[in-house]
Design an enzyme around this catalytic site. Structure first.
Site, PDB file in Angstrom:
ATOM      1  N   LYS A 134      19.321 -24.702 -40.102  1.00  0.00           N
ATOM      2  CA  LYS A 134      19.004 -23.634 -41.057  1.00  0.00           C
ATOM      3  C   LYS A 134      19.225 -24.105 -42.491  1.00  0.00           C
ATOM      4  CE  LYS A 134      19.920 -18.836 -42.271  1.00  0.00           C
ATOM      5  NZ  LYS A 134      20.480 -17.533 -41.834  1.00  0.00           N
ATOM      6  N   HIS A 273     -15.497 -33.593 -10.587  1.00  0.00           N
ATOM      7  CA  HIS A 273     -15.506 -32.573 -11.627  1.00  0.00           C
ATOM      8  C   HIS A 273     -14.868 -31.266 -11.164  1.00  0.00           C
ATOM      9  CE1 HIS A 273     -19.097 -34.744 -13.743  1.00  0.00           C
ATOM     10  NE2 HIS A 273     -17.978 -35.430 -13.775  1.00  0.00           N
TER      11      HIS A 273
END
Length: 517
Positions: A134, A273
């Site tokens: 922070k 595929h």
């Protein structure tokens, strides 16, 4: 300047601490890290000397103290903050080098208890990381040993860590703590056997590799794995030969493996595929290979082949005659592997637990623009109690065997999907059509083009969803198909049943749909 060091992963920490000390940075430390640094001759100060408060509760409380967190959170450019530190006799802390209790390693151990897992939930570590992050403008916070060199390089070269690097380190902190908390939440969910889809969903994965590109060359891609033991998954496969797996390789292979898991008898699945193009089951794996290959000699080119028994030299020799992208099996005969390694580009994967299914509560995720749709995986084929013969003619044992085979296949065919089968071999597949009659006609046409004009005669047809009209039965009759298996449930079911009775086709309803989009 001061650095607080407290790490579970001690990789490179002694060398890093020595370099920091050589730069005139005072080292603060706790527990096992403090002991390790002192043993290595580093003049570390124990945190309890800074806080004036001893470690307590079996080490559960060490750094949770204002003397630590005020030193981390004080903004150096804010006069009031620095004045308060001076009044409280607290010195700033400029570096935090922390990584967390080994929660992941703990829960991956065999027979770990809940108590042991909970005890390895870090409290002080994440709190220090968040405080330091922070205040990233003033504190450099390091969670990853891979960043030690970067930090040292800037300290030696510039006398400080750049703001951009501190911002990068801040980002890594919150990724690290987010990953850590998500692991804990996921463990607790599984420990409670909670199968509900949660109100908020947070997932965590670890990167396995970056890829050259994604589905297409202009897309970025990477491969991530779930945390935990994933037996029977491609993430656990051992690559024995070939190039690095591509995005499409992994996606297609995963689909082929999930279909393979439907079968216990010797079976070979060929996929292209994302759709199965040839599937064969037999009493032995070589015969199963022959069936899968003969099912579609055209589409298998450049495809994926997965096998649930040991690949033999005969199979390897036949496979080497065609171009395959990926071959996966639980084992390979020595000669078979020698043959396959002669094809330097084919990716050969060994997956010892290839038959292990996914947990039925595993998530299936699909990203949509602005959101995510989540479901549990399609883990069932049908419920035997729900199977219903709806025609006058009942199926023969052989027809029923082939129908169940075909239903396993069509479950993994993109919708609208139709699969034809005969003698536990696919002979025609119609995938991904926008209406069901096109899928049915395509499967029959494929059987004629790829095998023979009479291939569909005496075969069975499986559909992933119900027939909206009786036109699919008409197509089946024209193709010589003798049995149909489908979910049922259309308002026009009776039309299809009447048409089957007219042609002497037997039809079975399963009551379970298998859309795959």
């Amino acid at each position: 300047m001061r650095a607080l060091i407290s790490v579970s992963d001690k990789t490179g920490i002694v060398e890093f601490a020595k370099e920091l000390e050589a730069l005139g940075i005072q080292i603060l430390s706790t527990g096992g890290t403090y002991k390790k640094l002192k043993e290595e001759g580093i003049k570390a100060v124990e945190v309890s000397e800074v806080t004036g408060f001893p470690e307590c509760l079996d080490g559960r409380v060490k750094t949770l103290h204002p003397a630590i967190h005020a030193g981390l959170l004080a903004m150096r450019g804010k006069e009031e903050h620095m004045k308060q530190l001076e009044e409280l006799h607290i010195e700033p802390i400029d570096f935090v080098i922390v990584n967390l209790y080994p929660f992941k390693a703990t829960i991956l151990k065999e027979d770990v208890t809940r108590e042991e897992a909970v005890e390895n939930i870090d409290i002080g570590g994440p709190t220090m990381l968040r405080s330091a992050a922070k205040n990233y403008q003033d504190v450099a916070v390091v969670t990853d040993p891979a960043d030690y060199e970067k930090v040292l390089g800037e300290l030696k070269g510039q006398g400080q860590v750049s703001l951009d690097t501190k911002f990068y380190l801040m980002q890594k902190v919150f990724m690290h703590t987010s990953n850590y908390d998500t692991m804990i939440a996921d463990y607790l969910k599984k420990e409670r056997k909670d199968t509900a889809l949660p109100e908020t969903l947070t997932l965590t994965y670890e990167k396995v590799q970056d890829m050259r590109y994604g589905e297409n060359p202009h897309q970025k891609a990477a491969f991530y794995r779930e945390i935990g033991k994933k037996k029977g998954s491609i993430v656990d496969a051992l690559q024995l030969n070939g190039k690095e797996l591509s995005f499409n390789n992994i996606n297609d292979t995963n689909g082929a493996l999930e279909l393979l898991k439907e079968f216990s008898e010797p079976t070979v699945v060929a996929c292209k595929h994302g759709n199965p193009c040839g599937v064969g089951s037999a009493d032995n794996i070589e015969a199963a290979w022959d069936k899968a290959y003969q099912a579609d000699k055209v589409s298998i080119f450049g495809g994926i082949v997965v096998v649930n028994r040991t690949v033999t030299a005969y199979m390897a020799n036949e496979m080497s005659k065609i171009f395959l992208e990926v071959i996966v099996a639980p084992a390979f005969e020595e000669k078979a592997l020698e043959i396959l390694k002669g094809k330097k580009n084919v990716r050969v994967l060994q997956l010892a637990d290839i038959e292990v299914p996914q947990n039925e509560n595993a998530y299936d995720l699909k990203k949509v623009n602005g959101g995510l749709i989540v479901q549990t995986i399609d883990s069932k084929l049908l419920e035997e109690a729900d199977i219903k013969v709806v025609t006058d003619r009942k199926p023969t044992d052989k027809e029923m065997e082939d129908m169940l085979f075909a239903m396993k296949v069509v479950k993994f065919v993109k919708s609208n999907g139709i699969a034809l089968a005969k003698d536990k071999q696919t002979i025609g597949i119609g995938p991904g059509q926008v209406n069901r009659i096109w899928a049915a006609k395509q499967s029959i046409e494929h059987s004629r083009e790829l095998i023979s004009e009479e291939a569909s005669a005496g075969s069975v047809l499986a559909s992933d969803a119900f027939f909206p009209f009786d036109d699919c039965v008409e197509a089946a009759q024209e193709g010589g198909i003798t049995a149909i298996i489908q979910p049922g449930g259309s308002i026009r079911d009776e039309d299809s049943i009447k048409k089957c009775n007219e042609y002497g086709i037997t039809m079975v309803f399963t009551g379970m749909r298998h859309f795959k989009h």
